[in-house]
Scaffold this active site. Structure first.
Site, short mmCIF file in Angstrom:
data_model
loop_
_atom_site.label_atom_id
_atom_site.label_comp_id
_atom_site.label_asym_id
_atom_site.label_seq_id
_atom_site.Cartn_x
_atom_site.Cartn_y
_atom_site.Cartn_z
N ARG A 147 0.91 -1.26 -0.03
CA ARG A 147 -0.27 0.01 0.04
C ARG A 147 1.02 1.19 -0.06
O ARG A 147 1.98 1.26 0.72
CB ARG A 147 -0.97 -0.18 1.21
CG ARG A 147 -1.88 1.03 1.23
CD ARG A 147 -2.81 1.08 2.48
NE ARG A 147 -2.08 1.88 3.64
CZ ARG A 147 -2.78 2.49 4.59
NH1 ARG A 147 -4.02 2.14 4.77
NH2 ARG A 147 -2.21 3.33 5.42
N TYR A 159 -3.22 11.35 7.26
CA TYR A 159 -3.56 9.75 7.39
C TYR A 159 -2.34 9.12 6.71
O TYR A 159 -2.20 9.14 5.71
CB TYR A 159 -5.09 9.36 6.85
CG TYR A 159 -4.90 7.89 6.91
CD1 TYR A 159 -5.23 7.16 8.04
CD2 TYR A 159 -4.88 7.36 5.69
CE1 TYR A 159 -5.23 6.01 8.16
CE2 TYR A 159 -4.81 5.83 5.83
CZ TYR A 159 -5.18 5.21 6.99
OH TYR A 159 -5.16 3.86 6.86
N ASP A 220 -5.30 3.85 -0.01
CA ASP A 220 -6.29 3.99 0.88
C ASP A 220 -6.84 5.84 0.95
O ASP A 220 -5.99 6.57 1.36
CB ASP A 220 -6.10 3.91 2.36
CG ASP A 220 -7.30 3.68 3.34
OD1 ASP A 220 -8.25 4.33 3.02
OD2 ASP A 220 -7.00 3.00 4.34
N HIS A 222 -9.18 6.83 2.53
CA HIS A 222 -9.74 6.96 3.81
C HIS A 222 -11.03 8.15 3.99
O HIS A 222 -10.80 9.13 4.38
CB HIS A 222 -8.54 7.51 4.72
CG HIS A 222 -8.72 6.97 6.00
ND1 HIS A 222 -8.89 7.40 7.09
CD2 HIS A 222 -8.05 5.66 6.48
CE1 HIS A 222 -9.06 6.56 8.02
NE2 HIS A 222 -8.35 5.45 7.57
N GLU A 246 -8.92 2.17 -1.90
CA GLU A 246 -9.93 2.00 -0.87
C GLU A 246 -10.73 2.91 -0.28
O GLU A 246 -10.24 4.14 -0.06
CB GLU A 246 -8.80 1.22 0.22
CG GLU A 246 -9.62 1.17 1.52
CD GLU A 246 -8.69 0.62 2.58
OE1 GLU A 246 -7.61 0.23 2.36
OE2 GLU A 246 -9.19 0.75 3.81
N GLU A 272 -14.20 -1.43 5.74
CA GLU A 272 -13.48 -1.65 7.15
C GLU A 272 -14.20 -1.00 8.43
O GLU A 272 -14.12 -1.45 9.51
CB GLU A 272 -12.04 -0.99 7.02
CG GLU A 272 -11.88 0.42 7.15
CD GLU A 272 -10.64 1.09 7.35
OE1 GLU A 272 -9.76 0.42 6.28
OE2 GLU A 272 -10.20 2.11 7.73
N ARG A 293 -13.90 -5.03 2.53
CA ARG A 293 -12.74 -4.60 3.51
C ARG A 293 -13.34 -5.10 5.00
O ARG A 293 -12.47 -4.57 5.95
CB ARG A 293 -12.43 -3.38 3.46
CG ARG A 293 -11.76 -2.73 2.22
CD ARG A 293 -10.20 -3.33 2.44
NE ARG A 293 -9.65 -2.56 3.32
CZ ARG A 293 -8.50 -2.80 4.04
NH1 ARG A 293 -8.30 -4.13 4.25
NH2 ARG A 293 -7.78 -1.87 4.67
N GLU A 349 -4.71 -7.73 4.58
CA GLU A 349 -3.78 -6.46 4.95
C GLU A 349 -2.89 -7.07 6.11
O GLU A 349 -3.63 -7.81 6.91
CB GLU A 349 -4.75 -5.32 5.61
CG GLU A 349 -3.77 -4.21 6.02
CD GLU A 349 -4.97 -2.97 6.44
OE1 GLU A 349 -6.06 -3.31 6.65
OE2 GLU A 349 -4.36 -1.91 6.35
N TRP A 412 -12.03 11.76 8.52
CA TRP A 412 -10.73 11.44 8.83
C TRP A 412 -10.44 10.11 8.13
O TRP A 412 -10.63 9.53 7.65
CB TRP A 412 -10.31 11.49 10.17
CG TRP A 412 -8.97 10.87 10.41
CD1 TRP A 412 -7.83 11.88 10.25
CD2 TRP A 412 -8.65 9.67 10.80
NE1 TRP A 412 -6.60 11.16 10.63
CE2 TRP A 412 -7.11 9.84 10.53
CE3 TRP A 412 -9.20 8.46 11.01
CZ2 TRP A 412 -6.44 8.52 11.16
CZ3 TRP A 412 -8.35 7.18 11.41
CH2 TRP A 412 -7.15 7.32 11.32
O1 EZ4 Z 1 -7.56 4.24 9.79
O2 EZ4 Z 1 -7.35 0.83 11.55
O3 EZ4 Z 1 -6.79 0.71 5.91
N1 EZ4 Z 1 -6.75 0.72 6.99
C1 EZ4 Z 1 -6.87 1.78 7.62
C2 EZ4 Z 1 -6.64 2.03 9.11
C3 EZ4 Z 1 -7.69 2.72 9.92
C4 EZ4 Z 1 -7.55 2.25 11.49
C5 EZ4 Z 1 -8.57 2.94 12.23
O4 EZ4 Z 1 -8.39 2.29 13.58
O5 EZ4 Z 1 -7.88 2.54 7.00
O6 EZ4 Z 1 -5.22 2.34 9.26
CO CO Z 2 -8.46 1.87 5.29
#
Ligand code: EZ4
Ligand code: CO
Length: 412
Positions: A147, A159, A220, A222, A246, A272, A293, A349, A412
């Site tokens: 990643r 992030y 990701d 996010h 992702e 996730e 996920r 992962e 976030w």
């Molecule tokens: O931000 O697990 O893909 N992985 C992620 C992680 C999440 C954390 C949050 O608890 O997005 O890093």
């Molecule tokens: Co993620």
């Protein structure tokens, strides 16, 4: 057999973990992961106050019935706290069933469908040079899929970048970011989606030029983009052949993925922070995603995630189970057993826990040549050293939050 004892163990070796530990009258011990990053004690209370009294005296063999009893019996369904608590019970019961049968859990789920699980690691860097170092370090560790997260010019802390968090100096976590920071209050990060969109395609171009076309690369988003921004990014990343993009949009607006899908062939992964099959139902049926996920720990356990993945298989959608360090070694073991057994495994992962965590949780999985295997110990193959766990009391920790430059709160 009946459940004689149900303990909730909170420990914070490298970070906080919540573990449910069930003991049967025949002496079998089952472990379940109930860790909910940044909101751990809510799950502890849910388990201790409302679930433990229901478990004592129950037959540990009745996994499906216990799951339905906790899910339907609560009347109030879904949500991360509830589903993490139910997940811990489900995992612990599979662990006990495996130990009682003398078999690893993957055998109970149908047996191995492959030799091992392809895993991806997290490379990151504030700059492209740091990112390249991180990719090289992951390749040296044997990772065969990586990643890619990178800093964005003009943004201070974002992030997914290692060495900006609390443990920045710790060699163990040099390249594996841990976003939850210990302390009384959460950390503020900053964000600018337009700056990110301008920067990211060039980073992927540089990574492909340096490391070649074969290495599977992931990214990701996010939850930060609008649907049209995500569509634009997916389209611009097509030349770099991502394994997946992702969480390109916030998880609640699932219709957003229709728009993204219309515009790009970049594979999409999401979920996730999803809790049940209901979160996945429409996006699987409409074939809006390529990878699920969901984490065993946050989807209510092995039982419901297996059902979700079997449903996904009807649409050629594969697993991509969440596996950051906030999934405990118990939750990771559950993911590995499930991933080994199902036909539609995609990728796992794998961030690697720190050495203190590995002393608290003794594990039987193997990691070699970029592949994970849960091992052949009966049950999940994880033992909790309660004395060692007791050395690390809970420490308040929060995930960061995000503000735009004008002060607006952002995802976030
Ligand atoms: O931000 O697990 O893909 N992985 C992620 C992680 C999440 C954390 C949050 O608890 O997005 O890093
Ligand atoms: Co993620």
């Amino acid at each position: 057999m009946r459940i004689d004892k149900a303990e909730v163990v909170v420990t914070s070796p490298d970070r906080n973990f919540v573990t449910l530990r069930l003991t049967t009258d025949e002496g079998h011990v089952g472990l379940g992961d109930a860790t909910l990053n940044g909101r751990e004690l809510a799950v502890v209370a849910y388990l201790k106050e409302h679930v433990v009294p229901l478990l004592l005296g129950r037959d540990p063999a009745a996994i499906e019935d216990t799951w339905q009893y906790l899910y339907r019996g609560a009347y109030w369904r879904r949500g991360p706290v509830t589903m993490a608590a139910i997940a811990a019970v489900d995992m612990a019961l599979w662990d006990i069933k495996g130990k009682a049968a003398g078999m690893p859990v993957y055998q109970l789920l149908g047996g191995a469908s492959r030799k091992g699980l392809l895993a991806y690691g997290h490379a990151s860097g504030k700059t492209t040079d740091e990112l390249f170092d991180s990719v090289r370090s992951h390749l040296e560790q044997g990772y065969r899929a990586i990643r890619i997260q990178t800093g964005v010019p003009g943004l201070k802390a974002i992030y997914g970048i290692a060495s900006q968090g609390a443990d920045a100096g710790d060699a163990d976590v040099r390249y594996d970011h841990e976003p939850a920071r210990r302390g009384a209050l959460p950390m503020e990060e900053d964000w600018d989606t337009r700056a990110y969109l301008r920067h990211l395609p060039g980073v992927f171009e540089a990574v492909r030029n340096e490391f070649g076309p074969e290495l599977p690369l992931l990214h990701d988003g996010h939850h930060r983009m609008t649907p049209i921004q995500a569509a634009k990014l997916g389209k611009e990343l097509e030349p770099y052949d991502l394994f997946w993009l992702e969480d390109c949009t916030p998880a609640e607006n699932q219709e957003a993925l229709r728009l993204v899908r219309q515009h790009t062939t970049t594979p999409l992964a999401i979920g996730e922070i999803f809790n049940t099959v209901w979160d996945f139902k429409d996006i699987i049926r409409e074939q809006l995603i390529d990878y699920v996920r969901g984490a065993v720990t946050h989807m209510g356990g092995i039982t419901p995630l297996k059902k979700t993945l079997d449903y996904a298989a009807m649409y050629q959608i594969k697993s991509g189970m969440h596996g950051p360090t906030d999934i405990s070694p118990v939750g990771m073991a559950a993911a590995m057993h499930l991933g080994l057994a199902i036909h539609n495994f995609g990728i796992q992962e794998y961030m690697q826990h720190g050495s203190r965590t590995n002393e608290v949780f003794q594990q039987s999985f193997t990691w070699a040549d970029g592949m994970l295997h849960p091992g052949d110990e009966p049950g999940l193959g994880v033992t909790l050293d309660v004395d060692e766990a007791g050395k690390y009391p809970y420490a308040q920790a929060y995930l960061p939050y995000n503000r735009l430059h004008d002060g607006t709160m952002h995802d976030w």
